[in-house]
Design an enzyme around this catalytic site. Sequence first.
Site, mmCIF file in Angstrom:
data_model
loop_
_atom_site.group_PDB
_atom_site.id
_atom_site.type_symbol
_atom_site.label_atom_id
_atom_site.label_comp_id
_atom_site.label_asym_id
_atom_site.label_seq_id
_atom_site.Cartn_x
_atom_site.Cartn_y
_atom_site.Cartn_z
ATOM 1 N N TYR A 103 0.808 -1.218 0.000
ATOM 2 C CA TYR A 103 0.000 0.000 0.000
ATOM 3 C C TYR A 103 0.844 1.274 0.000
ATOM 4 O O TYR A 103 0.305 2.374 0.021
ATOM 5 C CB TYR A 103 -0.936 0.006 1.211
ATOM 6 C CG TYR A 103 -1.817 -1.217 1.253
ATOM 7 C CD1 TYR A 103 -2.867 -1.365 0.357
ATOM 8 C CD2 TYR A 103 -1.575 -2.230 2.157
ATOM 9 C CE1 TYR A 103 -3.665 -2.496 0.368
ATOM 10 C CE2 TYR A 103 -2.363 -3.366 2.186
ATOM 11 C CZ TYR A 103 -3.404 -3.494 1.285
ATOM 12 O OH TYR A 103 -4.184 -4.618 1.303
ATOM 13 N N ILE A 144 13.033 9.486 26.197
ATOM 14 C CA ILE A 144 11.876 10.313 25.841
ATOM 15 C C ILE A 144 10.904 10.288 27.002
ATOM 16 O O ILE A 144 10.549 9.229 27.508
ATOM 17 C CB ILE A 144 11.196 9.800 24.556
ATOM 18 C CG1 ILE A 144 12.196 9.757 23.396
ATOM 19 C CG2 ILE A 144 9.978 10.645 24.201
ATOM 20 C CD1 ILE A 144 12.854 11.081 23.067
#
Length: 194
Positions: A103, A144
């Site tokens: 895709y 993070i």
Amino acid sequence: MTKYARRRAVVVGEAGGIGLAIAKRLVEGGASVLLAARTAETRALAVTELGSAARVVAPSAVAEVLAGGTAPRTGTGGHDRPGLRADLLFADAIPTARPLLPYVEDGGAIVLTSPTPCPDAVRALAAELAARGIRVNAVAPGCIEAPGSGAVPLPPLGRLGAAEEVARAALFLATEATFTTGARLPVDGGLARP
């Protein structure tokens, strides 16, 4: 802002934190986004954060939506036509990205967002998709800040990073670094060593 106008992006893997930050920047820049979120709670949050420019589905529905199936809609973005193809794919790892490769448009870009993407695997996938003009790169986030996370040692920059900072690096690799493929970019405040 229309920096990403006419871009079609799929964001799969972890929809909280980094995935949501990537989707938000894409939507703010005018892209049409398909975001996979694992839980109903995460999907509801993503719909609230992203609005109608994004379609938010369960991970199991992504391939069906891209193939033109009738997976239930959560958002109301521009993903209504069958046989959708994306020019940008953001995935947490190669196994998550691999089923979606049909895709991805030729000439598109894939950015992996796992903290530990294997450089050899990134280069191998980049070599595999080079004939289609698809660039494959990775960001390797570390240190993070995450809601509810405990104390962690700080990297050399002396602070924790934000999901938004990882999103900016991922978007750079996807849209600006047009002659870069097979690269792994640490986004960790200097923690990684060469």
